[in-house]
Each structure stands twice: as C-alpha cells, then as structure tokens.
Design a protein around this motif. Sequence first.
Motif, PDB file in Angstrom:
ATOM      1  N   GLY A  25      -3.428   3.275   5.482  1.00  0.00           N
ATOM      2  CA  GLY A  25      -2.660   4.348   5.134  1.00  0.00           C
ATOM      3  C   GLY A  25      -1.174   4.102   5.659  1.00  0.00           C
ATOM      4  O   GLY A  25      -0.446   4.487   4.968  1.00  0.00           O
ATOM      5  N   TYR A  39      -3.323   1.968  -4.497  1.00  0.00           N
ATOM      6  CA  TYR A  39      -3.437   3.157  -3.675  1.00  0.00           C
ATOM      7  C   TYR A  39      -2.251   4.214  -3.609  1.00  0.00           C
ATOM      8  O   TYR A  39      -2.231   5.324  -3.703  1.00  0.00           O
ATOM      9  N   THR A  64      -7.948   8.312   0.098  1.00  0.00           N
ATOM     10  CA  THR A  64      -7.537   7.366  -0.779  1.00  0.00           C
ATOM     11  C   THR A  64      -8.381   7.142  -1.952  1.00  0.00           C
ATOM     12  O   THR A  64      -9.537   7.252  -2.079  1.00  0.00           O
ATOM     13  N   ILE A 117       0.113   2.299   2.666  1.00  0.00           N
ATOM     14  CA  ILE A 117       0.404   3.079   1.598  1.00  0.00           C
ATOM     15  C   ILE A 117       1.708   4.003   1.743  1.00  0.00           C
ATOM     16  O   ILE A 117       2.386   4.339   0.792  1.00  0.00           O
ATOM     17  N   PHE A 139      -2.138   9.578   5.318  1.00  0.00           N
ATOM     18  CA  PHE A 139      -3.087   8.625   4.596  1.00  0.00           C
ATOM     19  C   PHE A 139      -3.597   8.008   5.706  1.00  0.00           C
ATOM     20  O   PHE A 139      -3.306   7.551   6.894  1.00  0.00           O
TER      21      PHE A 139
END
Length: 270
Positions: A107, A83, A65, A110, A37
């Motif tokens: 990321g 996300y 994303t 996430i 990510f």
Amino acid sequence: MTGTAPAAPALRKGYADSPFGQLHYAECGAGEPVLLFHQTPRSWTEYLRVLPLVGAGFRAIAMDTLGFGASAKPEGPHSIERYADAAEALAQTLGLDRYHLVGHHTGGLIALELAARHPGRTASLLLSATPYVDEEKRRGGGHAVDHVVPHPDGSHLLDLWNHRRAFYRPGEESALNRYVIDALTVLDHATEGHAAVRRYAMEERLPLVTARTLAVCAPDDHFALPSLKKLAAALACEARLLPGGHAPVPEQLPEEFARTVVEWATADRG
C-alpha cells in the motif's frame, strides 16, 4: 454529573463503480480525507482499529486494493500502476479533490504512485514499511510467505496460519484470523501483490513526489526495515521507528499508528 468520552465515529462501508468493476471501501468520520492502503494480501480490515481513531478528526477511508478483499478482481497482470488507477477511480467517485495518503507495505507504493501522479492533490504522504524497489530488488526472487498449495484435507489453512504466525504476538490471534480470511479470499493470486512490488519502476517516480513525506517502520519488520533509510534518503524525508511491532503494525499498535497518521496529517497547521 460524570463526563463521558465521545462515541467513536460509526464505521460505514460502500462500493464505488470504476472501469475495473466495483471497489469496496470502509470509512469513518468526516472532514479532510485520509486514504489508507493495505499490504498484500490483506483488505481494509488491516485498518479495522485504526479507522475510528483517525476518523475522530478526519474522513478516514480504507479501500480494498483492486484484486483483493471485496473489490473487483479483473484478469490480467497486477501492477502498482493499475492498483493506483483503481485508487484514482475511487477518489474520483467519492469526490475527493485533495487528500492525505497512507500506505503500508504494498500500500505504500500505491500511495507513493498516487503522490507522484497528483502532487497538487496530495496534502501529505505517510509511507509505512514501504519497500525500496531498485534494480537489485527487481532482479531478485520473491519470498513465498503467502503461497500455499490447496489440499483436500484443508491443511493449507494451517499452512497459511503458520506462514505468518511469527509476525504476531500471543493474544493477537484475532488479527491473524483476519489475515487468513483475506488470504483465502485471493488464494489463487495471494502473492501477486508482492510480484507487482518487484516490477515497480520506483526510481522514475520518486523525483515526482513533492508532498510532505514521513517514512516509518516497525523495528521487528525485517522485511521492510532495510528499506527505511534508503527510502528516506531518496525522498529527503524524515524516517522514524515505531515503538514495537512487526509487519502487521497497524493491527498490533493501532493507537500509536493512528496517532502518527494524525500528527503527520496536521503537522502543517502550525
């Protein structure tokens, strides 16, 4: 006869249907999945040179994303949770039951959220330059590094370039070009990922992460470096400094970044 190095795995791109619209991703290789990510406001191209290196031994998948790159851009407030909802939808569509998770900057959150939701599916977790979000960070204002005002003469293109120019070394202009392209793709909400980071209730999620976790950061990434020790302490995990680089370290040191990913993903194999 002189031996030749094996060919790098081919890069493949695709779209996955989701409740939010289509999600774009790129992948290399086969085998155990490694989901990567990217940071805000980037796309899968942050891992352009990492994917084939990780893909030599894994199925390396880098998604755009939700709201960024070529993925769907639905209306409504951005959040780490949403996300992660989209990342879950991608994993389900691709039939991924168990995976290694890698996230850089936004990321990383996430990836952390997915690991908190699915400890049984998360084989390992690698958090790169991941912010430590506490009440102080949620109260604080964000920086305007990716915010520009469009001008008829196009001078905002130079503004974007100059906002991140100091993060890159001479000779890395191609990577900086990719950043500008990604930022222009989401110019009306380029900073929303940063805002989503500041809203994330991280303290509630950290205790739910049980996967084998590594936190890393580039030594010149002054945005993320202060979070490294805090994050490692909160997760009781190992922390490492990568040997150089700034905020775009997956592009600056793709070999070292990929090697770290592969070593961590295989660490439990004995």
